[in-house]
Structures are given as C-alpha cells and as structure tokens.
Design a protein around this motif. Structure first.
Motif, PDB file in Angstrom:
ATOM      1  N   ARG A 195       6.532  -2.469  -9.435  1.00  0.00           N
ATOM      2  CA  ARG A 195       6.016  -3.368  -8.368  1.00  0.00           C
ATOM      3  C   ARG A 195       4.638  -3.457  -8.677  1.00  0.00           C
ATOM      4  NH1 ARG A 195       7.406  -3.629  -3.050  1.00  0.00           N
ATOM      5  NH2 ARG A 195       9.442  -3.852  -3.928  1.00  0.00           N
ATOM      6  N   HIS A 196       3.889  -2.509  -9.086  1.00  0.00           N
ATOM      7  CA  HIS A 196       2.493  -2.765  -9.404  1.00  0.00           C
ATOM      8  C   HIS A 196       2.334  -3.782 -10.424  1.00  0.00           C
ATOM      9  CE1 HIS A 196       0.788   1.395  -7.224  1.00  0.00           C
ATOM     10  NE2 HIS A 196       1.352   0.413  -6.693  1.00  0.00           N
ATOM     11  N   TYR A 198       4.193  -6.492 -10.941  1.00  0.00           N
ATOM     12  CA  TYR A 198       4.394  -7.763 -10.219  1.00  0.00           C
ATOM     13  C   TYR A 198       3.195  -8.044  -9.598  1.00  0.00           C
ATOM     14  CZ  TYR A 198       9.029  -8.363 -11.577  1.00  0.00           C
ATOM     15  OH  TYR A 198      10.385  -8.706 -12.217  1.00  0.00           O
ATOM     16  N   ALA A 199       2.398  -7.028  -8.675  1.00  0.00           N
ATOM     17  CA  ALA A 199       1.469  -7.425  -7.905  1.00  0.00           C
ATOM     18  C   ALA A 199       0.122  -7.831  -8.869  1.00  0.00           C
ATOM     19  CB  ALA A 199       1.067  -6.109  -7.134  1.00  0.00           C
ATOM     20  N   GLY A 202       0.729 -11.156  -9.985  1.00  0.00           N
ATOM     21  CA  GLY A 202       0.670 -12.187  -8.869  1.00  0.00           C
ATOM     22  C   GLY A 202      -0.743 -12.520  -8.306  1.00  0.00           C
ATOM     23  N   ASN A 203      -1.426 -11.322  -8.344  1.00  0.00           N
ATOM     24  CA  ASN A 203      -2.880 -11.706  -7.735  1.00  0.00           C
ATOM     25  C   ASN A 203      -3.534 -10.307  -7.916  1.00  0.00           C
ATOM     26  OD1 ASN A 203      -5.184 -11.929  -6.293  1.00  0.00           O
ATOM     27  ND2 ASN A 203      -4.283 -12.863  -4.431  1.00  0.00           N
ATOM     28  N   SER A 205      -6.763  -9.535  -7.877  1.00  0.00           N
ATOM     29  CA  SER A 205      -7.548  -9.172  -6.666  1.00  0.00           C
ATOM     30  C   SER A 205      -7.126  -8.670  -5.713  1.00  0.00           C
ATOM     31  CB  SER A 205      -8.376 -10.210  -6.284  1.00  0.00           C
ATOM     32  OG  SER A 205      -9.476 -10.072  -5.198  1.00  0.00           O
ATOM     33  N   ALA A 206      -5.966  -9.074  -5.210  1.00  0.00           N
ATOM     34  CA  ALA A 206      -5.413  -8.621  -3.887  1.00  0.00           C
ATOM     35  C   ALA A 206      -4.932  -6.928  -4.218  1.00  0.00           C
ATOM     36  CB  ALA A 206      -4.121  -9.212  -3.359  1.00  0.00           C
ATOM     37  N   ARG A 208      -5.894  -4.893  -6.250  1.00  0.00           N
ATOM     38  CA  ARG A 208      -6.905  -4.114  -6.482  1.00  0.00           C
ATOM     39  C   ARG A 208      -7.539  -3.541  -5.172  1.00  0.00           C
ATOM     40  NH1 ARG A 208     -10.298  -6.745  -9.621  1.00  0.00           N
ATOM     41  NH2 ARG A 208      -9.782  -5.423 -11.494  1.00  0.00           N
ATOM     42  N   LEU A 209      -7.752  -4.519  -4.385  1.00  0.00           N
ATOM     43  CA  LEU A 209      -7.925  -4.450  -2.849  1.00  0.00           C
ATOM     44  C   LEU A 209      -6.913  -3.682  -2.126  1.00  0.00           C
ATOM     45  CD1 LEU A 209      -9.908  -7.578  -2.034  1.00  0.00           C
ATOM     46  CD2 LEU A 209     -10.784  -5.124  -2.392  1.00  0.00           C
ATOM     47  N   GLU A 322       2.492 -24.036  -9.036  1.00  0.00           N
ATOM     48  CA  GLU A 322       1.686 -22.872  -9.483  1.00  0.00           C
ATOM     49  C   GLU A 322       0.670 -23.355 -10.327  1.00  0.00           C
ATOM     50  OE1 GLU A 322       4.231 -19.898 -11.563  1.00  0.00           O
ATOM     51  OE2 GLU A 322       5.475 -19.959  -9.664  1.00  0.00           O
TER      52      GLU A 322
END
Lengths: 323, 506
Positions: A195-196, A198-199, A202-203, A205-206, A208-209, A322
């Motif tokens: 999951r990480h 993909y995250a 995908g973004n 910055s999001a 990391r936050l 995209e």
C-alpha cells in the motif's frame, strides 16, 4: 454502456493477448501446441521475474535501468563461486560453495546492488534514472572483472536443474517465476508495504504527511528489484550452463516494455503485477509467433516497438487527465 | 467609451466565477495614469484574480476593460503586454540558468538575417534598461546568482523593454530586504515620473503607505471603496477598508466547557535554513485545552503553515523549543512521532499534500492509521471498508461508495476524506490548515459544524485561517501571527475584525 467500456478497458491486455493467440493459431499450426506453450512460458519467465521488481519500482515513481547488469553480475558470482570457490589469500583460506550456497550468494549480491541504488536515491537524492544508469555501468564492469571477460561454463547437473529441469509437469523456471508473481501480488494488494508503494507513487507528499517512511519503502523496493534480477540471472545462467559476461544486455528495456504494456503508469501509483505478467506474455507470444511465421528479426524489433507505442497511447486515452 | 483624462485603465462590472465560487463580483476599478494605485484586501478578497484578468491570464470573465477609453479583451498575457500591461508576479518568473539579458529578451530575441542571436545588441539594450533603473549589474550575469531584490529589478527591466504603461506588482516587498525595498521604491518613483502607472498589491500596510498615491479596497470579491488622497488616510482607515463587513447569519461556535490542557508549546523557533540568524518563527508560545478551538490568524507569509509543520515534525532538525502533550514533554522528530503522540494535520493544499487523488476513498482514510486495518499481517479489505464507511457516514461524505477514487469527489468532500484520515488516527489534537480553502459556502458551513462537533467530543483543535470572518466564527481564542511572531491575542469578548487585522499587518 459505460460499464461495457470500463470492462473493456480493464481487460484490454487480456483481450489483446487472446486476439493475438487466435490470430497466430490461425496463421500457424505450430503455435497452439503444449510444447510451444511451455516454450513461451520458459522464455518469458526471466523477463517476468525482473519485471515484477521493475513494476514495484515504477509504481513507487522510480525506474531501474540496472536490472540487466545486476542480473549478469549476480549470475556470474553464483557461477564463479560454484565452479571455483572463493580464495582469500590474506588469511590463506579457501571457501567452497554448494549449489545452494552459490545461489544464495548470487541473490545476496543482487540485493546488495539494489540496496546501493536505493541508498543513493534516498540518501543523496540522486534521481533514479541517473543512480541506476550508473549501476548499469558499474555492475557490467564488475561482471567483466569477475569473469575476466570470458564465460564461466560447466556448472554441473544440479545447478542446470534450475533452468532446464521439470517438476510436477512444469518447467522449473516457470515454478520459480510463478512463486515470485504470487508473492508479489500478495505484497502489493495485501500488505502495508504494498500500500505504501502505491501511496508514494500516487502522491509522495501526501504519503509523507501520513507518516509513511518514504526512504525505507524506496530502499526496499530497489533492493527487491536487485534480488529479482539476481533470481533471473541464476535462471539464465543455469539454463545456458554458462555465465556470460554480456548476459542480460538491454533486458531493462524488455522489462520496462512489459510493465508499460501491462498498463502500469510511468508516473507512478497506478498499475499491477498481473498487468505486467500480461505485458510480458504479449511480448513473449508476439516473439514466438513472429519466429514461427518466419518474420525477420529486424521486423520483430520494429513490431515490438510499435506495440509499446500502441499500449501507451491506449493508456493515455483511458487516463486523459494524468499529468 | 470616451477617453477620460488621467485614467489609464478602467475595469467595469468585472465578474469571475470558478465553478460555483464567485471570486469577483461586479468589480469596478480605475487605474490612474502615473500614480501608484494600491489595492488592499485580505487573502481571498479577489486581488490575485483581478490581476490575472488585467494581465490576460484569465481571458474568460464578465464585464469590460477599457484602456485609454478603448475597449480591450486580452486573450493571453502576451496580448496584454503588447498593449502595455506587464505583471510582476509574487513568484518571479525568471529562468535561473540564463543570463539577465537572455531573460529580458526571452521570446523576443534579437537576431541577424541568418537567425543567429545578436548578443551584443541585446546586452547593450539590457545595460540601458538596467541603467534606467539605476542598477549596474552586468547583463551577462546568470539570474541564479542574483538576490531576490535584483531579480525583481530584472522583472521590471523586462516590463520596460515592452514599453509597459502599466506595471502590476503583486506583493513585491514580501521577499526582499529593507534596503532593497528602498531601491524598489525609488524605481517606482522614477517610473511614475516617466508616466508609467503602477498597480500595487500588498497587505504590508506600513510599507504600502510609503508609496501609495491612492487606495482601492477589495473585499470578498467586491470593490468596497477608494481613498483618492493617500496622504489623508490613516492606517485605521485602511484596515476599515479591508475588513468592516456586516456580520450576518454567519456560523457561530457553541461554547463548551474545556477540559485539561492537551497541547502546550514553549519558545518554538524555526530559523531559515540558509541563514541561522533570521527566523521563520520566533518564540511562539500557546496552549490548547480539550474541547477548545484555537484560531491562528495571519496573512500570507506570516509563518502560519510553518508553525503547524514544525509541530508536526517536518522541521525537526532545525527547530527549537518544547512541545508538551497532556503535560508531558514529547519529542517530535518525524510525522510518525507526531501521530504517535496524538497530533494530526489536515494540510493546506489537499490535492498536493492531503490526498492520493488516484486512490480510493477507503485507502486514503486508512493511510495514516493502517495498522488498524491489518489482520494477522495482511490488510483486511473488510476492516478497511468498515473504517471508511464509518467516516463516510459520520462526516456525511457524498459518494456512491468507499471505492470511489478521491479525485472524483468535490472539494468539500475531499476535505472530509482528509479529515477522516486524521480522525482515524484517534488524535488528541488536530491541526487544520485553511480547512475551507477553495470549497463552496455550504461545504464550508458543514466543515464548521464538524469542527464544532469534534471539539465537543474533547478534541483540541488548532485552526489556521486567513479569512477573518471564518476564524472569528469558529474559534474560542484567536492568536495573530505576523512576520514570524505572535502579535495579538484575543478571546471571544475582545475579538473584533479591526483589532485582529491591525495585529496582522504589523
């Protein structure tokens, strides 16, 4: 209506593959045979193996150009250790290697090279393209140094079993690749790590936050790519009963092609392992078919390139917003 | 329309909408020739949108623009430039690895008959332009080697090359030092003498008062008045021009009994990385109780976002100061430390920092608390769906299912997904950075109610906002940040728009 369209889009690789198989079956009576089926499966197993690692890397918005060289070096290390053992003059010791030991050493070396890629990319912010381009050269050079520029051959029957043997009615390379694929599907869909990935793709910055340890995930992804390149290297070395210094040249391109044809976005965050498997199958079936139809190898390359373009254009049409 | 003497540009009944949001509503302004026309207004008043219309960035709008009495309609910035309007953006638009001359002539390079660039001529012309600005930089110097103030001069020189009659300056003093501001103001004065009109946007009132000839007030997308003679205007007059709206049927927070203190920060400092003696944040202290909503008000660049980021572990290597959660000192070195200690952050830019837009709602909701949906080592689709369904219901997220991709949601619903992500971490204190930015009025009200309800349930909440009515409506207490420091402190009794704005423009 939109349902039909989205279903078609979802299964476009499989549909393309089916169409390709039907056409080839009509054109050649040697295509749709069990023997040819195993042939194709065996031929693509190495590419699938590497491409699984490549998929993880690309999903995390990276790229790995060094898989071909890592494959060559790991294969050569395994072959060299198996045949000659390791002499350490400083402490006047000689270490001999069993088949299992040699394979393990090869895999560890591949993982270490991948780890180094990941370290460069996360610690020193070297762009993945550049870091792995450097590794492409370094690992190839290391292979030349290790082999002295000559193939290492005569590795024995036990080692040859990995690349040429059969087990429960299926070729060994296909077994190994199938296991790799199953594990990777589980990792990407069913674990935090997946999951990480993909995250981050995908973004970032999001991600990391949200408390995701970006660097750790990236280092692991490149390490896995290295390990899988090594697995591919060992299969190849075993199949040829020879570690060639120039093994795996331009494999990174076939691998990226499989990932892209399989619908994984080069900008990260979207795609799947099974898509990549389908991508590799399309390339494999196409290769086999063109050979059976006696199409010149030069034309084969042209056609392969066009297929990549068509796949990416389809992908762009399906995801117009995209980038 | 006939030409009016002394008026270079007239904008009539300008209206601009983005989706359902009205950014400008029947705005009328005149730009006087050879004067510094200053536009004042809060963040979100519509200043930037107006500038973008005047400079051709937004060609679609309702209303009319007249240039010297002649109706114009710019289809792009180049068009506007041809008519003599140049804009100096807040973020400078220069290419760092090209020289000053290359930047000034970018897109209109001089060349000879063979197409070879005529560097000599371009350097000579650049030198002349820079001299007009009393600046003796070498035209061959790379822009990357220039200080920000010098880069601004290059931008102005670029405008002069086009024989600009109107130069729009958007917060030109925000990034430069006092001595550079002096230079800039001298240049503005000499441009005025040459008959160039200036449209100057800033909320740094003290600096603005040194240079403005007249003021135009913009508030919530409306023109609210002009002050023709700048000398007669006091700072209070300007603040009244910026705020002073009628407060009607706006949301008001319920008052609740606060619980124990949940977060306290002491002497938080954040130096600028490059230069350790200058600060982004200096000696910030505050505390929040359970059930309390603390509003942090500040205009752009005051350090609001930096403060939240610092407390969230994003600047742990350079920050100093102490953070206490429930009276226990905690060390927050990373986002994970922050989450572990019960802090959540809903970031300002939900598309860039809040969401993975290409992912399903459910995966975004579980992202910061993923361990809660792991069952014997593997992600459980069911647990994950249950978790997101719970929040879809609780926060009234409008979506056909939890599998919907986040990018297909409206702004308000996206914001709720980010909120859900943080609520799923069971925080003790939640930071909300501009929680209603870019979402429509109804969704804003919903978010206000959500904040209210969360506070009632015992969460400590810190809301950053640059919208005065918003911060006044939802906060129990208000801290004002300006220029890296806390410059004002208000409770519900003492809070009024003018006083808060006065503290924010120091």
């Amino acid at each position: 209506m939109t349902d039909i369209k989205s279903t078609l889009v979802k299964f476009q690789s499989i549909i393309a593959l089916l169409v390709l198989c039907i056409v080839l079956t009509i054109l050649s009576d040697r295509f749709f045979t069990l023997e040819n089926g195993w042939n194709i499966a065996r031929q693509i197993s190495i590419n699938v193996c590497i491409s699984v690692g490549m998929t993880l890397v690309i999903l995390a918005k990276g790229i790995d150009l060094s898989v071909g060289s890592m494959l060559a070096f790991s294969g050569a290390v395994a072959a060299g250790l198996l045949k000659f053992g390791l002499e350490i003059p400083a402490i006047n010791t000689f270490v001999g290697f069993t088949v299992f030991g040699a394979i393990l050493a090869g895999v560890v070396v591949g993982g270490a090279l991948g780890l180094f890629n990941g370290w460069m990319i996360t610690r020193f912010k070297v762009p993945p393209f550049v870091a792995t381009l450097a590794m492409l050269t370094i690992a190839r050079g290391a292979t030349m140094l290790w082999t002295g520029g000559f193939p290492i051959t005569g590795l024995g029957e036990n080692f040859a079993f990995i690349g040429t043997g059969w087990f429960l009615g299926m070729p060994m390379p296909v077994w190994i690749t199938a296991i790799v694929v199953v594990l990777a599907v589980i990792i990407t869909n069913k674990t935090k790590f997946g999951r990480h990935i993909y995250a981050i793709g995908g973004n970032e910055s999001a991600a990391r936050l949200s408390g995701i340890n970006i660097n750790k995930v990236k280092i692991w992804v490149y390490t896995i790519a290295g390990i899988l390149a090594a697995v591919g290297g060992i299969i190849l070395t075993s199949r040829l009963d020879s570690a060639q210094p120039n093994a795996g040249m331009s494999y990174e391109l076939d691998s990226i092609a499989a990932v892209v044809i399989g619908g994984t976005s080069l900008s990260g965050g979207r795609g799947s392992i099974m898509g990549t498997v389908q991508g590799a199958l399309i390339i494999g079936v196409l290769n086999s078919g063109l050979v059976l139809l006696n199409v010149s190898p030069f034309w084969q390359q042209v056609i392969k390139g066009l297929v990549i373009l068509v796949a990416v254009i389809m992908d762009r049409l399906n995801h117009p917003h995209e980038d | 329309m006939e030409k009016k003497p002394g008026i270079f540009l007239e904008a009539q009944n300008i209206t601009k909408k983005f989706g359902g949001i009205t950014a400008l509503n029947n705005v009328n302004i005149n730009v006087h020739t050879g004067k510094v026309n200053a536009i004042v207004g809060e963040n979100g008043a519509g200043k930037s949108t107006l500038m973008k219309i005047l400079s051709g960035v937004y060609p679609d709008y309702e209303g009319d623009l007249y240039l010297n009495g002649e109706k114009v309609n710019f289809s792009n910035p180049k068009d506007a430039m041809k008519k003599g309007i140049a804009i100096m953006h807040q973020e400078l638009n220069l290419i760092p690895y090209l020289s000053i001359a290359d930047n000034i002539f970018l897109g209109r390079e001089l060349h000879n008959a063979l197409g070879v660039l005529d560097s000599k001529k371009m350097h000579k012309k650049t030198k002349e332009l820079l001299e007009r600005l009393n600046c003796n930089l070498n035209p061959k110097t790379l822009v990357s080697e220039l200080r920000v103030g010098e880069q601004q001069l290059v931008e102005i020189a670029k405008a002069l090359l086009e024989e600009a009659k109107l130069v729009i300056m958007d917060e030109p003093t925000s990034a430069i030092s006092d001595s550079e501001i002096e230079v800039l103001f001298k240049i503005i004065a000499s441009l005025k003498e040459q008959g160039v009109s200036i449209l100057y946007i800033s909320h740094k009132l003290d600096k603005l008062r040194l240079i403005a000839d007249r003021y135009i007030g913009l508030r919530d997308g409306n023109t609210v008045g002009t002050i023709e003679n700048a000398k007669e205007a006091s700072k209070e007059d300007l603040i009244r021009l910026m705020v002073g709206r009628d407060i009607k049927n706006i949301y008001k927070k319920d008052s609740v009994d606060f619980g124990d203190e949940v977060l306290r920060i002491e002497n938080i400092c954040l130096p600028k990385v490059i230069n350790k003696s200058t600060f982004l944040l200096k000696d910030i202290n505050f505390s929040v109780k359970k059930g309390e909503v603390l509003g942090l008000f500040g205009l752009m660049g005051a350090g609001r976002t930096e403060l939240l980021e610092t407390l969230f572990g994003l600047h742990s290597k350079i920050m100093s100061g102490k953070i206490y959660v429930e009276n226990k000192e905690v060390r927050i070195k990373s986002v994970r430390d922050a989450i572990k200690n019960g802090i959540g952050l809903v970031p300002e830019d939900r598309k860039e920092d809040g969401l993975v837009l290409g992912m399903e709602i459910s995966k975004n909701v579980s992202m910061a608390s993923i361990n809660n949906v792991v069952k014997s080592g593997f992600l459980s689709t069911k647990l994950e769906a249950d978790l997101s369904k719970k929040y879809i219901e609780a926060l009234k997220i409008k979506t056909p299912s939890e599998k919907q991709l986040s990018k297909n949601l409206s702004g308000g619903n996206q914001q709720k997904v980010v909120l859900a992500k943080w609520l799923a971490t069971s925080p003790k204190v939640l930071f909300l950075d501009e929680p209603t930015r870019g979402i429509d009025v109804n969704a804003k009200n919903e978010i206000y109610h959500l904040i209210n309800n969360l506070a009632k349930k015992g969460l400590g909440i810190v809301v950053v906002s640059s919208e005065l009515p918003e911060i006044m409506a939802i906060s129990d207490r208000i801290l004002v940040l300006s220029d890296t420091r806390i410059t004002g402190y208000f409770d519900q009794a003492s809070a009024n728009e003018e006083a808060i704005m006065k503290a924010a423009v120091v």
